[in-house]
Design a protein around this motif. Structure first.
Motif: not given
Ligand SMILES: [Fe+2]
Ligand SMILES: [Fe+2]
Lengths: 246, 206
Positions: A195-199, A237-244
């Motif tokens: 999942m690439g985008s937090d927004r 919602a709370a997960l930080e996404v877009g991280v390697l």
């Protein structure tokens, strides 16, 4: 061999989950396909890849008349989603394929012609099936840049594509999530990376929180039901996404 | 049946036709390269004949003919190449159709005789045979074109042999002219061999 499990039924309105293919080669990711049937019409969500077509076709045929298939819904363009397109068209050449307008000129590389595709505009659209009015719900950038979920307001089921996906070890491959916190561990790395985008993720969480959902059914892993649906949305919602990594 | 076996069964079939086209194209490329060489050799021969003057008048005429032959051959090969590049599309169509039919057949085997499968099978077979008819027609055209080229190359062979005879009258230039005409004969023999290989290739297996 894959089997179709009825996960919802109300008169002639049904949802079938085609899941768990033990005979599938291990190097191919396991997928769930869903069939929505209403009366004389059926829609297949994320039909899957070429390799698993025979298994999906026979599982579907065991539970419903395959000539009733009116359309395919492709949440996005990935090979595990829709590379079997040419084969479904081989069986039924007039099938319609609903997919984001973004992929309309890409998917013909898998099969079909201009009359095959029904492009879904970015805000989504209503897809009629029998007496149902299914809603294509925007889920762009999660993970694909043109990406849709499919919501059935009558059954209160949201087909969420890759959102909610979990790569489960063989001993935890139940059709339904039984222990959320145990299950979600197998979803974490997938969501962080894919999942690439937090927004986009926050938009989606808000959008689907407004829907009444009894079951959230993903393309990989187990089905979330009841309170686990909101639990998943909050977790995501709370997960930080877009991280390697990490 | 274990899983990897199933996978093999679905994908590892008849790439023979495409490989056939690749061989045909490689052979055509070889002939085109040789035709280019003949063209250069003929140019050299023409200059050599000019230097030899009166003693090599006949050789000069033949060298001109050989040059024209090389140009005709290049044209022939270009049209052969057009045919085979067209056939890649048809062969790919056949291969794809065969693959789809095979996977669908596997699906039908698992599902049993469910509604719609008979029609689907019939449609697939009709499409396949239409594509095979197209390919067969192309194959015939290709064979006819190869035969025509073989006749042209026969003529080239005659020219090379005559050049050898003319070389004998070349006076002081005779050894040089003889060498050139021997080279001609060799490359033409090479083209003949390539054409024989081409003539044996079939785009469609019966
Ligand atoms: Fe995907
Ligand atoms: Fe996926």
């Amino acid at each position: 061999m894959k089997q179709a499990h009825c996960i919802f039924q109300e008169d002639d309105h049904r949802w079938l989950a085609i899941a768990r293919d033990a005979t599938k080669p291990g190097y191919i990711i396991d997928t769930n396909e869903y069939v929505i049937v209403d009366g004389e019409e059926a829609l297949l969500c994320d039909p899957g890849g070429i390799e698993i077509f025979p298994a999906v076709f026979s599982a579907l045929s065991a539970e419903c008349d395959p000539t009733k298939l009116a359309g395919l819904f492709a949440s996005h363009q990935d090979p595990d989603i829709i590379s079997s397109l040419a084969l479904w068209l081989e069986f039924k050449p007039d099938l319609k394929c609903y997919t984001s307008w973004l992929w309309q000129s890409f998917l013909p590389h898998f099969g079909g012609e201009d009359t095959t595709f029904v492009p879904i505009p970015d805000p989504g659209m209503t897809i009629k099936l029998g007496s149902l009015e299914l809603q294509a719900v925007p889920a762009h950038y999660l993970h694909s840049s043109g990406n849709f979920n499919l919501y059935d307001p009558k059954a209160k089921i949201l087909f969420s594509g890759d959102i909610g996906a979990a790569l489960l070890p063989p001993d935890q491959g139940g059709l339904y999530v039984e222990d959320f916190s145990r299950h979600i561990r197998h979803a974490e790395a997938f969501h962080k990376r894919w999942m690439g985008s937090d927004r986009a993720k926050r938009d989606w969480c808000e959008r689907v929180s407004r829907l009444e959902i009894d079951m959230l059914v993903p393309q990989h892993g187990s089905i979330y039901q009841g309170a686990d649906v909101q639990r998943f949305i909050n977790w995501f919602a709370a997960l930080e996404v877009g991280v390697l990594r990490g | 049946m274990n899983a990897p076996e199933r996978n093999l069964k679905l994908t590892n079939h008849r790439s023979g036709e495409l490989a056939g086209i690749v061989r045909v194209n490689e052979e055509i490329k070889a002939i085109v390269a040789t035709a280019f060489r003949i063209n250069l050799m003929a140019l050299n021969a023409i200059f050599l004949a000019k230097r030899a003057g009166n003693a090599a008048l006949g050789f000069g005429v033949l060298s001109n003919e050989l040059r024209r032959f090389a140009q005709d051959l290049t044209r022939h090969m270009a049209s052969l190449r057009d045919m085979t590049s067209g056939s890649v599309g048809s062969v790919t169509g056949v291969v794809q159709q065969q693959r789809n039919s095979r996977i669908l057949a596997e699906a039908i085997r698992l599902a049993g005789e469910v509604p719609g499968v008979r029609e689907a099978r019939k449609r697939g077979m009709a499409r396949l045979s239409a594509q095979q008819v197209k390919l067969r027609a192309l194959d015939l055209r290709l064979r006819a074109a190869v035969e025509e080229t073989q006749q042209l190359v026969e003529l080239g062979g005659v020219l090379a042999r005559s050049a050898k005879i003319e070389a004998a009258y070349g006076g002081g230039f005779s050894p040089a002219l003889m060498q050139v005409s021997t080279d001609f004969a060799e490359v033409i023999a090479q083209i003949k061999r390539s054409l024989e290989v081409l003539g044996k290739e079939r785009l469609v297996k019966d």
